[in-house]
Design an enzyme around this catalytic site. Sequence first.
Site, PDB file in Angstrom:
ATOM      1  N   HIS A 154       0.811  11.364 -20.609  1.00  8.33           N
ATOM      2  CA  HIS A 154       1.457  12.673 -20.723  1.00  8.33           C
ATOM      3  C   HIS A 154       2.490  12.621 -21.832  1.00  8.33           C
ATOM      4  CE1 HIS A 154       4.248  10.518 -17.946  1.00  8.33           C
ATOM      5  NE2 HIS A 154       5.193  11.171 -18.628  1.00  8.33           N
ATOM      6  N   HIS A 201       2.426  15.151 -13.264  1.00  9.32           N
ATOM      7  CA  HIS A 201       2.558  15.970 -14.464  1.00  9.32           C
ATOM      8  C   HIS A 201       1.595  15.480 -15.541  1.00  9.32           C
ATOM      9  CE1 HIS A 201       5.082  12.531 -15.138  1.00  9.32           C
ATOM     10  NE2 HIS A 201       5.651  12.960 -16.242  1.00  9.32           N
ATOM     11  N   HIS A 216       9.148  12.014 -25.681  1.00 11.94           N
ATOM     12  CA  HIS A 216       8.408  10.761 -25.537  1.00 11.94           C
ATOM     13  C   HIS A 216       6.931  11.004 -25.272  1.00 11.94           C
ATOM     14  CE1 HIS A 216       9.274  11.454 -21.170  1.00 11.94           C
ATOM     15  NE2 HIS A 216       8.070  10.919 -21.006  1.00 11.94           N
ATOM     16  N   HIS A 248      12.350   7.032 -11.628  1.00 10.82           N
ATOM     17  CA  HIS A 248      12.649   8.456 -11.693  1.00 10.82           C
ATOM     18  C   HIS A 248      12.826   9.029 -10.291  1.00 10.82           C
ATOM     19  CE1 HIS A 248      11.974   8.947 -15.941  1.00 10.82           C
ATOM     20  NE2 HIS A 248      10.702   8.618 -15.882  1.00 10.82           N
ATOM     21  N   TYR A 257      11.838   3.284 -20.981  1.00  9.83           N
ATOM     22  CA  TYR A 257      11.782   4.056 -22.216  1.00  9.83           C
ATOM     23  C   TYR A 257      12.224   3.175 -23.379  1.00  9.83           C
ATOM     24  CZ  TYR A 257      11.195   8.343 -19.540  1.00  9.83           C
ATOM     25  OH  TYR A 257      10.706   9.318 -18.706  1.00  9.83           O
ATOM     26  N   GLU A 267       7.162   5.803 -23.377  1.00 10.62           N
ATOM     27  CA  GLU A 267       7.407   5.386 -22.002  1.00 10.62           C
ATOM     28  C   GLU A 267       6.242   4.533 -21.519  1.00 10.62           C
ATOM     29  OE1 GLU A 267       8.316   7.381 -17.603  1.00 10.62           O
ATOM     30  OE2 GLU A 267       6.999   8.419 -19.013  1.00 10.62           O
TER      31      GLU A 267
END
Length: 309
Positions: A154, A201, A216, A248, A257, A267
């Site tokens: 993503h 996501h 990112h 997270h 990161y 990431e």
Amino acid sequence: MAMTDVLRPGHVSLRVLDLEAGIHHYKNVLGLIETGRDSQGRVYFKSWDERDHNSVLIREADEAGIDFFAFKVSSRGALEKLDGRLREYGIPTERIPAGEMLETGERVRFRLPSGHDIELYADKTDVGNGMSYVNPDPWTKDAERGIAPIRMDHCLLYGPDIEKVHDIFVNVLGFYLVEHVVMEDGETDLGIWLSCSMKAHDIAFVRHPEPGKLHHISFMLDSWEKVLRAADIMSMNRVSVDIGPTRHGVTRGTTIYAFDPSGNRFETFSGGYQSYPDWKPIKWTWDEVGAGIFYHDRALNERFLSVVS
């Protein structure tokens, strides 16, 4: 069967300041497989367990950042349908002919109100993952070369007008909102996490005054242990780490990161949860935004908020 006409993230095109340094990073440190080079000077890569010809392109430029991010759709018919829906919504589209990118069919490109170019395509050559389609082994030697992510997973993009972006992804492309962070007024979104699948996501956006910015590109790993191994490899190669390993709150993934040699943030993550379009979106309030992004520290570092390419 796909949940929507959009299957998954397909490819990203990145700008790097030094092509050879970029090739070394993406091929030897991150551990992607180089799959080709074209007459435009673009170098193509894929993750070891991806089957399509490419998912990451890099090209040399005077400024780092992102050229475009693409999604693969379920069929050529779906591509035509989505192109029509975008134009009906009032978004101009451009047809990029088959073959303009190596081993990639015709693409539909459009620009979001956030300033980002997004592409849709239906066809890309299946080059496999190095394992047989009959009685395969569980992995190949490329699964242990460098960080060796499973896939390009993503991206997070920074730009203005994310309300309009949200509307386009949900009401035109068929995505759904999974999580969001609201600002101090308790209503205006600071960030949105959107999915076309069961993933937490497939793309995310954060409100930012400058259009077209990359925060990112994310690569998925098998496990928390692989995230820790990635941290070792980054340190061995003197990669500039932004933050992590940590967790997270948003999406619950474990993460690191870091920056490529040109300053594009990437990431490496694992975990997170599966989501469904009938679920109520999760909201993070302004007073807990630190925990939402970095659950262990419960605070944001300034570089994470301000550095984009």
